[in-house]
Design a protein around this motif. Structure first.
Motif, PDB file in Angstrom:
ATOM      1  N   TRP A  36       0.869  -1.185   0.000  1.00  0.00           N
ATOM      2  CA  TRP A  36       0.000   0.000   0.000  1.00  0.00           C
ATOM      3  C   TRP A  36       0.908   1.239   0.000  1.00  0.00           C
ATOM      4  N   PHE A  37       0.661   2.123  -0.949  1.00  0.00           N
ATOM      5  CA  PHE A  37       1.364   3.390  -1.046  1.00  0.00           C
ATOM      6  C   PHE A  37       0.356   4.521  -0.847  1.00  0.00           C
ATOM      7  N   ARG A  38       0.871   5.709  -0.601  1.00  0.00           N
ATOM      8  CA  ARG A  38       0.009   6.886  -0.569  1.00  0.00           C
ATOM      9  C   ARG A  38       0.744   8.075  -1.169  1.00  0.00           C
ATOM     10  N   GLN A  39      -0.054   8.990  -1.675  1.00  0.00           N
ATOM     11  CA  GLN A  39       0.503  10.203  -2.255  1.00  0.00           C
ATOM     12  C   GLN A  39      -0.374  11.383  -1.890  1.00  0.00           C
ATOM     13  N   ALA A  40       0.214  12.313  -1.160  1.00  0.00           N
ATOM     14  CA  ALA A  40      -0.462  13.549  -0.797  1.00  0.00           C
ATOM     15  C   ALA A  40      -0.143  14.617  -1.835  1.00  0.00           C
ATOM     16  N   PRO A  41      -0.988  15.634  -1.964  1.00  0.00           N
ATOM     17  CA  PRO A  41      -0.735  16.692  -2.952  1.00  0.00           C
ATOM     18  C   PRO A  41       0.641  17.318  -2.763  1.00  0.00           C
ATOM     19  N   GLY A  42       1.398  17.404  -3.848  1.00  0.00           N
ATOM     20  CA  GLY A  42       2.706  18.023  -3.803  1.00  0.00           C
ATOM     21  C   GLY A  42       3.804  17.171  -3.215  1.00  0.00           C
ATOM     22  N   LYS A  43       3.483  15.933  -2.883  1.00  0.00           N
ATOM     23  CA  LYS A  43       4.477  15.041  -2.284  1.00  0.00           C
ATOM     24  C   LYS A  43       4.690  13.809  -3.146  1.00  0.00           C
ATOM     25  N   GLU A  44       5.816  13.148  -2.920  1.00  0.00           N
ATOM     26  CA  GLU A  44       6.100  11.930  -3.645  1.00  0.00           C
ATOM     27  C   GLU A  44       5.277  10.768  -3.089  1.00  0.00           C
ATOM     28  N   ARG A  45       5.071   9.786  -3.937  1.00  0.00           N
ATOM     29  CA  ARG A  45       4.385   8.578  -3.489  1.00  0.00           C
ATOM     30  C   ARG A  45       5.298   7.836  -2.518  1.00  0.00           C
ATOM     31  N   GLU A  46       4.721   7.389  -1.402  1.00  0.00           N
ATOM     32  CA  GLU A  46       5.512   6.698  -0.388  1.00  0.00           C
ATOM     33  C   GLU A  46       4.866   5.381   0.004  1.00  0.00           C
ATOM     34  N   LEU A  47       5.721   4.438   0.357  1.00  0.00           N
ATOM     35  CA  LEU A  47       5.216   3.158   0.846  1.00  0.00           C
ATOM     36  C   LEU A  47       4.658   3.326   2.250  1.00  0.00           C
ATOM     37  N   VAL A  48       3.484   2.769   2.473  1.00  0.00           N
ATOM     38  CA  VAL A  48       2.872   2.758   3.801  1.00  0.00           C
ATOM     39  C   VAL A  48       3.117   1.414   4.474  1.00  0.00           C
ATOM     40  N   ALA A  49       2.822   0.331   3.748  1.00  0.00           N
ATOM     41  CA  ALA A  49       2.964  -1.007   4.307  1.00  0.00           C
ATOM     42  C   ALA A  49       3.112  -1.999   3.171  1.00  0.00           C
ATOM     43  N   ALA A  50       3.740  -3.126   3.485  1.00  0.00           N
ATOM     44  CA  ALA A  50       3.924  -4.178   2.493  1.00  0.00           C
ATOM     45  C   ALA A  50       3.778  -5.531   3.174  1.00  0.00           C
ATOM     46  N   ILE A  51       3.437  -6.525   2.374  1.00  0.00           N
ATOM     47  CA  ILE A  51       3.273  -7.873   2.900  1.00  0.00           C
ATOM     48  C   ILE A  51       3.771  -8.866   1.865  1.00  0.00           C
ATOM     49  N   THR A  52       4.532  -9.871   2.335  1.00  0.00           N
ATOM     50  CA  THR A  52       5.042 -10.872   1.416  1.00  0.00           C
ATOM     51  C   THR A  52       3.966 -11.890   1.064  1.00  0.00           C
ATOM     52  N   ARG A  53       4.238 -12.653   0.047  1.00  0.00           N
ATOM     53  CA  ARG A  53       3.433 -13.844  -0.215  1.00  0.00           C
ATOM     54  C   ARG A  53       3.775 -14.874   0.857  1.00  0.00           C
ATOM     55  N   GLY A  54       3.069 -15.991   0.828  1.00  0.00           N
ATOM     56  CA  GLY A  54       3.410 -17.089   1.731  1.00  0.00           C
ATOM     57  C   GLY A  54       3.182 -16.731   3.189  1.00  0.00           C
ATOM     58  N   GLY A  56       3.392 -14.092   4.789  1.00  0.00           N
ATOM     59  CA  GLY A  56       2.783 -12.798   5.046  1.00  0.00           C
ATOM     60  C   GLY A  56       3.581 -11.936   6.002  1.00  0.00           C
ATOM     61  N   ILE A  57       4.879 -11.870   5.802  1.00  0.00           N
ATOM     62  CA  ILE A  57       5.721 -10.995   6.619  1.00  0.00           C
ATOM     63  C   ILE A  57       5.419  -9.556   6.246  1.00  0.00           C
ATOM     64  N   THR A  58       5.274  -8.717   7.258  1.00  0.00           N
ATOM     65  CA  THR A  58       4.842  -7.350   7.008  1.00  0.00           C
ATOM     66  C   THR A  58       5.960  -6.339   7.249  1.00  0.00           C
ATOM     67  N   TYR A  59       5.775  -5.186   6.616  1.00  0.00           N
ATOM     68  CA  TYR A  59       6.705  -4.057   6.764  1.00  0.00           C
ATOM     69  C   TYR A  59       5.852  -2.803   6.840  1.00  0.00           C
ATOM     70  N   TYR A  60       6.246  -1.871   7.715  1.00  0.00           N
ATOM     71  CA  TYR A  60       5.525  -0.611   7.856  1.00  0.00           C
ATOM     72  C   TYR A  60       6.505   0.556   7.873  1.00  0.00           C
ATOM     73  N   THR A  61       6.092   1.646   7.270  1.00  0.00           N
ATOM     74  CA  THR A  61       6.865   2.850   7.429  1.00  0.00           C
ATOM     75  C   THR A  61       6.677   3.364   8.860  1.00  0.00           C
ATOM     76  N   ASP A  62       7.666   4.075   9.366  1.00  0.00           N
ATOM     77  CA  ASP A  62       7.665   4.433  10.787  1.00  0.00           C
ATOM     78  C   ASP A  62       6.431   5.216  11.205  1.00  0.00           C
ATOM     79  N   SER A  63       5.940   6.078  10.335  1.00  0.00           N
ATOM     80  CA  SER A  63       4.859   6.986  10.724  1.00  0.00           C
ATOM     81  C   SER A  63       3.533   6.274  10.962  1.00  0.00           C
ATOM     82  N   VAL A  64       3.396   5.024  10.530  1.00  0.00           N
ATOM     83  CA  VAL A  64       2.123   4.315  10.712  1.00  0.00           C
ATOM     84  C   VAL A  64       2.237   3.107  11.629  1.00  0.00           C
ATOM     85  N   LYS A  65       3.433   2.819  12.102  1.00  0.00           N
ATOM     86  CA  LYS A  65       3.613   1.665  12.979  1.00  0.00           C
ATOM     87  C   LYS A  65       2.753   1.796  14.222  1.00  0.00           C
TER      88      LYS A  65
END
Length: 124
Positions: A36-54, A56-65
């Protein structure tokens, strides 16, 4: 070709919750890493969270942990983003993305498939 369709965005007050869903076409969803990515007006697209196959190991950007949770249901070809304790700075268009592979991928250029995006607006 994989098509991704997001849903669940909307307007919510600060402190509230939303759950985003992203449903994929095709029969190979279980083999895809998702993000999952997000993009606010005037900002670059950033990763919010990711999950592997199998596993389901997850990753989060610090601001949403501690506030957001990514999960997947391979039987439904769907990845979710549960967003709690929302803040005005979470306001953005949220995109889901997918690619084949076994890792968590944190850059937008790593992903091959993208949804159309869903707007999340958090009012103060």
């Amino acid at each position: 070709q994989v098509q991704l369709v997001e849903s669940g965005g909307g307007l919510v007050q600060a402190g509230g919750s939303l759950r985003l869903s992203c449903t994929a076409s095709g029969r190979t969803f279980s083999s895809y890493a998702m993000g999952w990515f997000r993009q606010a007006p005037g900002k670059e697209r950033e990763l919010v969270a990711a999950i592997t196959r199998g596993p389901g190991i997850t990753y989060y950007t610090d601001s949403v942990k501690g506030r957001f949770t990514i999960s997947r249901d391979n039987a439904k070809n769907t990845v979710y983003l549960q967003m709690n304790s929302l803040k005005p700075e979470d306001t953005a268009v949220y995109y889901c993305a997918g690619r084949s592979g076994s890792s968590n991928y944190i850059h937008s250029y790593d992903y091959d498939y993208w949804g159309q995006g869903t707007q999340v607006t958090v009012s103060s």
